[in-house]
Design a protein around this motif. Sequence first.
Motif, PDB file in Angstrom:
ATOM      1  N   VAL A 221       1.014  -1.344  -0.253  1.00 28.01           N
ATOM      2  CA  VAL A 221       0.076  -0.163  -0.018  1.00 28.01           C
ATOM      3  C   VAL A 221       0.947   1.160  -0.011  1.00 28.01           C
ATOM      4  O   VAL A 221       2.230   1.320   0.638  1.00 28.01           O
ATOM      5  CB  VAL A 221      -0.960  -0.116   1.032  1.00 28.01           C
ATOM      6  CG1 VAL A 221      -1.763   1.383   1.442  1.00 28.01           C
ATOM      7  CG2 VAL A 221      -1.818  -1.289   1.422  1.00 28.01           C
ATOM      8  N   THR A 222       0.654   2.166  -0.908  1.00 28.80           N
ATOM      9  CA  THR A 222       1.363   3.367  -0.902  1.00 28.80           C
ATOM     10  C   THR A 222       0.515   4.648  -0.715  1.00 28.80           C
ATOM     11  O   THR A 222      -0.750   4.486  -0.805  1.00 28.80           O
ATOM     12  CB  THR A 222       1.959   3.604  -2.311  1.00 28.80           C
ATOM     13  OG1 THR A 222       0.863   3.652  -3.305  1.00 28.80           O
ATOM     14  CG2 THR A 222       3.105   2.457  -2.699  1.00 28.80           C
ATOM     15  N   TRP A 223       1.241   5.795  -0.324  1.00 31.14           N
ATOM     16  CA  TRP A 223       0.614   6.891  -0.120  1.00 31.14           C
ATOM     17  C   TRP A 223       0.686   7.882  -1.229  1.00 31.14           C
ATOM     18  O   TRP A 223       1.792   7.975  -1.840  1.00 31.14           O
ATOM     19  CB  TRP A 223       1.247   7.739   1.190  1.00 31.14           C
ATOM     20  CG  TRP A 223       0.729   7.073   2.430  1.00 31.14           C
ATOM     21  CD1 TRP A 223       1.292   6.279   3.304  1.00 31.14           C
ATOM     22  CD2 TRP A 223      -0.252   7.525   3.089  1.00 31.14           C
ATOM     23  NE1 TRP A 223       0.624   6.162   4.446  1.00 31.14           N
ATOM     24  CE2 TRP A 223      -0.465   6.854   4.313  1.00 31.14           C
ATOM     25  CE3 TRP A 223      -1.417   8.604   3.123  1.00 31.14           C
ATOM     26  CZ2 TRP A 223      -1.375   7.187   5.255  1.00 31.14           C
ATOM     27  CZ3 TRP A 223      -2.358   8.771   3.901  1.00 31.14           C
ATOM     28  CH2 TRP A 223      -2.567   7.958   5.106  1.00 31.14           C
ATOM     29  N   HIS A 224      -0.476   8.565  -1.668  1.00 34.22           N
ATOM     30  CA  HIS A 224      -0.483   9.302  -2.760  1.00 34.22           C
ATOM     31  C   HIS A 224      -1.005  10.498  -2.583  1.00 34.22           C
ATOM     32  O   HIS A 224      -1.975  10.842  -1.758  1.00 34.22           O
ATOM     33  CB  HIS A 224      -1.155   8.780  -4.120  1.00 34.22           C
ATOM     34  CG  HIS A 224      -0.711   7.677  -4.566  1.00 34.22           C
ATOM     35  ND1 HIS A 224      -0.444   7.516  -6.121  1.00 34.22           N
ATOM     36  CD2 HIS A 224       0.176   6.373  -4.320  1.00 34.22           C
ATOM     37  CE1 HIS A 224       0.357   6.541  -6.356  1.00 34.22           C
ATOM     38  NE2 HIS A 224       0.484   5.850  -5.321  1.00 34.22           N
ATOM     39  N   LYS A 225      -0.468  11.644  -3.188  1.00 29.81           N
ATOM     40  CA  LYS A 225      -1.012  13.013  -3.110  1.00 29.81           C
ATOM     41  C   LYS A 225      -1.758  13.143  -4.257  1.00 29.81           C
ATOM     42  O   LYS A 225      -1.187  12.970  -5.543  1.00 29.81           O
ATOM     43  CB  LYS A 225      -0.108  14.148  -2.870  1.00 29.81           C
ATOM     44  CG  LYS A 225      -0.781  15.373  -2.532  1.00 29.81           C
ATOM     45  CD  LYS A 225       0.324  16.272  -2.001  1.00 29.81           C
ATOM     46  CE  LYS A 225       0.464  16.065  -0.718  1.00 29.81           C
ATOM     47  NZ  LYS A 225       1.225  17.110   0.059  1.00 29.81           N
ATOM     48  N   ILE A 226      -3.164  13.429  -4.398  1.00 26.33           N
ATOM     49  CA  ILE A 226      -3.919  13.655  -5.700  1.00 26.33           C
ATOM     50  C   ILE A 226      -4.347  15.346  -5.714  1.00 26.33           C
ATOM     51  O   ILE A 226      -4.981  15.479  -4.807  1.00 26.33           O
ATOM     52  CB  ILE A 226      -5.170  12.725  -5.763  1.00 26.33           C
ATOM     53  CG1 ILE A 226      -4.675  11.238  -5.637  1.00 26.33           C
ATOM     54  CG2 ILE A 226      -5.830  12.838  -7.126  1.00 26.33           C
ATOM     55  CD1 ILE A 226      -5.783  10.350  -5.189  1.00 26.33           C
ATOM     56  N   HIS A 227      -4.033  15.746  -6.935  1.00 25.98           N
ATOM     57  CA  HIS A 227      -4.412  17.108  -6.998  1.00 25.98           C
ATOM     58  C   HIS A 227      -5.356  17.285  -8.235  1.00 25.98           C
ATOM     59  O   HIS A 227      -4.903  16.979  -9.344  1.00 25.98           O
ATOM     60  CB  HIS A 227      -2.963  18.101  -7.204  1.00 25.98           C
ATOM     61  CG  HIS A 227      -3.326  19.687  -7.226  1.00 25.98           C
ATOM     62  ND1 HIS A 227      -2.375  20.515  -7.228  1.00 25.98           N
ATOM     63  CD2 HIS A 227      -4.397  20.210  -6.903  1.00 25.98           C
ATOM     64  CE1 HIS A 227      -2.587  21.583  -6.881  1.00 25.98           C
ATOM     65  NE2 HIS A 227      -4.162  21.641  -6.758  1.00 25.98           N
ATOM     66  N   PHE A 228      -6.571  17.904  -7.998  1.00 28.01           N
ATOM     67  CA  PHE A 228      -7.704  17.732  -8.888  1.00 28.01           C
ATOM     68  C   PHE A 228      -7.647  19.485  -9.224  1.00 28.01           C
ATOM     69  O   PHE A 228      -7.716  20.464  -8.450  1.00 28.01           O
ATOM     70  CB  PHE A 228      -8.854  17.592  -8.411  1.00 28.01           C
ATOM     71  CG  PHE A 228      -8.893  16.102  -7.993  1.00 28.01           C
ATOM     72  CD1 PHE A 228      -9.252  15.251  -8.815  1.00 28.01           C
ATOM     73  CD2 PHE A 228      -8.757  15.970  -6.634  1.00 28.01           C
ATOM     74  CE1 PHE A 228      -9.246  13.858  -8.301  1.00 28.01           C
ATOM     75  CE2 PHE A 228      -8.829  14.530  -6.235  1.00 28.01           C
ATOM     76  CZ  PHE A 228      -9.117  13.577  -7.021  1.00 28.01           C
ATOM     77  N   ILE A 229      -7.815  19.745 -10.798  1.00 26.51           N
ATOM     78  CA  ILE A 229      -7.698  21.220 -11.067  1.00 26.51           C
ATOM     79  C   ILE A 229      -8.657  21.481 -12.308  1.00 26.51           C
ATOM     80  O   ILE A 229      -8.752  20.543 -13.239  1.00 26.51           O
ATOM     81  CB  ILE A 229      -6.465  21.438 -11.678  1.00 26.51           C
ATOM     82  CG1 ILE A 229      -5.181  21.316 -10.945  1.00 26.51           C
ATOM     83  CG2 ILE A 229      -6.330  22.886 -12.271  1.00 26.51           C
ATOM     84  CD1 ILE A 229      -3.898  21.529 -11.593  1.00 26.51           C
ATOM     85  N   ALA A 230      -9.618  22.272 -11.720  1.00 27.67           N
ATOM     86  CA  ALA A 230     -11.014  22.396 -12.743  1.00 27.67           C
ATOM     87  C   ALA A 230     -10.360  23.292 -14.045  1.00 27.67           C
ATOM     88  O   ALA A 230      -9.690  24.166 -13.416  1.00 27.67           O
ATOM     89  CB  ALA A 230     -12.061  22.956 -11.974  1.00 27.67           C
ATOM     90  N   CYS A 231     -10.877  22.914 -15.059  1.00 26.61           N
ATOM     91  CA  CYS A 231     -10.410  23.775 -16.325  1.00 26.61           C
ATOM     92  C   CYS A 231     -11.541  23.658 -17.374  1.00 26.61           C
ATOM     93  O   CYS A 231     -12.480  23.013 -17.064  1.00 26.61           O
ATOM     94  CB  CYS A 231      -8.934  23.541 -16.701  1.00 26.61           C
ATOM     95  SG  CYS A 231      -9.091  21.829 -17.332  1.00 26.61           S
ATOM     96  N   VAL A 232     -11.221  24.290 -18.513  1.00 31.26           N
ATOM     97  CA  VAL A 232     -12.140  24.161 -19.659  1.00 31.26           C
ATOM     98  C   VAL A 232     -11.372  23.714 -20.695  1.00 31.26           C
ATOM     99  O   VAL A 232     -10.269  23.896 -20.978  1.00 31.26           O
ATOM    100  CB  VAL A 232     -12.582  25.636 -19.883  1.00 31.26           C
ATOM    101  CG1 VAL A 232     -13.510  25.661 -21.229  1.00 31.26           C
ATOM    102  CG2 VAL A 232     -13.435  26.004 -18.823  1.00 31.26           C
ATOM    103  N   ASN A 233     -11.795  22.760 -21.379  1.00 27.14           N
ATOM    104  CA  ASN A 233     -11.371  22.090 -22.667  1.00 27.14           C
ATOM    105  C   ASN A 233     -11.150  22.948 -23.435  1.00 27.14           C
ATOM    106  O   ASN A 233     -12.125  23.435 -24.192  1.00 27.14           O
ATOM    107  CB  ASN A 233     -12.154  20.757 -22.892  1.00 27.14           C
ATOM    108  CG  ASN A 233     -11.549  19.959 -24.032  1.00 27.14           C
ATOM    109  OD1 ASN A 233     -10.837  20.565 -24.978  1.00 27.14           O
ATOM    110  ND2 ASN A 233     -11.903  18.741 -24.131  1.00 27.14           N
ATOM    111  N   PRO A 234     -10.228  23.295 -24.075  1.00 26.10           N
ATOM    112  CA  PRO A 234      -9.941  24.391 -25.079  1.00 26.10           C
ATOM    113  C   PRO A 234     -10.387  23.837 -26.515  1.00 26.10           C
ATOM    114  O   PRO A 234     -10.966  24.779 -27.453  1.00 26.10           O
ATOM    115  CB  PRO A 234      -8.487  24.537 -25.308  1.00 26.10           C
ATOM    116  CG  PRO A 234      -7.812  23.523 -24.597  1.00 26.10           C
ATOM    117  CD  PRO A 234      -8.583  22.874 -23.608  1.00 26.10           C
TER     118      PRO A 234
END
Length: 131
Positions: free
Chosen positions: A72-85
């Motif tokens: 089992v590993t530790w992960h940092k997950i970063h979610f970024i909202a954007c607009v599909n160009p």
Amino acid sequence: GSGSGGGRVRSLSEMFDTCLLESQEAKDRLLLQVRALCITSPHLEVECMKIAPGGRLETEGGRLEMDGPKKVTWHKIHFIACVNPATGQPALIVNEYDVTKLKVQAELLVAASESQEQFFAAISHELRTPL
């Protein structure tokens, strides 16, 4: 760091299937937070335990049971909202990286700091009250 997904596109449910959260309700809450990103905030960062690739998670009576590799590993997950160009539609960029080594190093540093404090407290006591 490099992401565990190797740059491939995965659905949110595929990614969350490997997250070890305390309950299904916690997983559902996190999924709702991520889906509401465009409305509430431009980004969200989460740290969680993940099942190693090829592993499977079974829940039995509320207990987590690992099937397959036990790593089992530790992960940092970063979610970024954007607009599909290309389409102008809301989109989500997800950056996921393994922080297991950093967590282990931080735990070792905390333990070393506590040992140092105990040592100096004992020395200070001995200097104030000689045998």
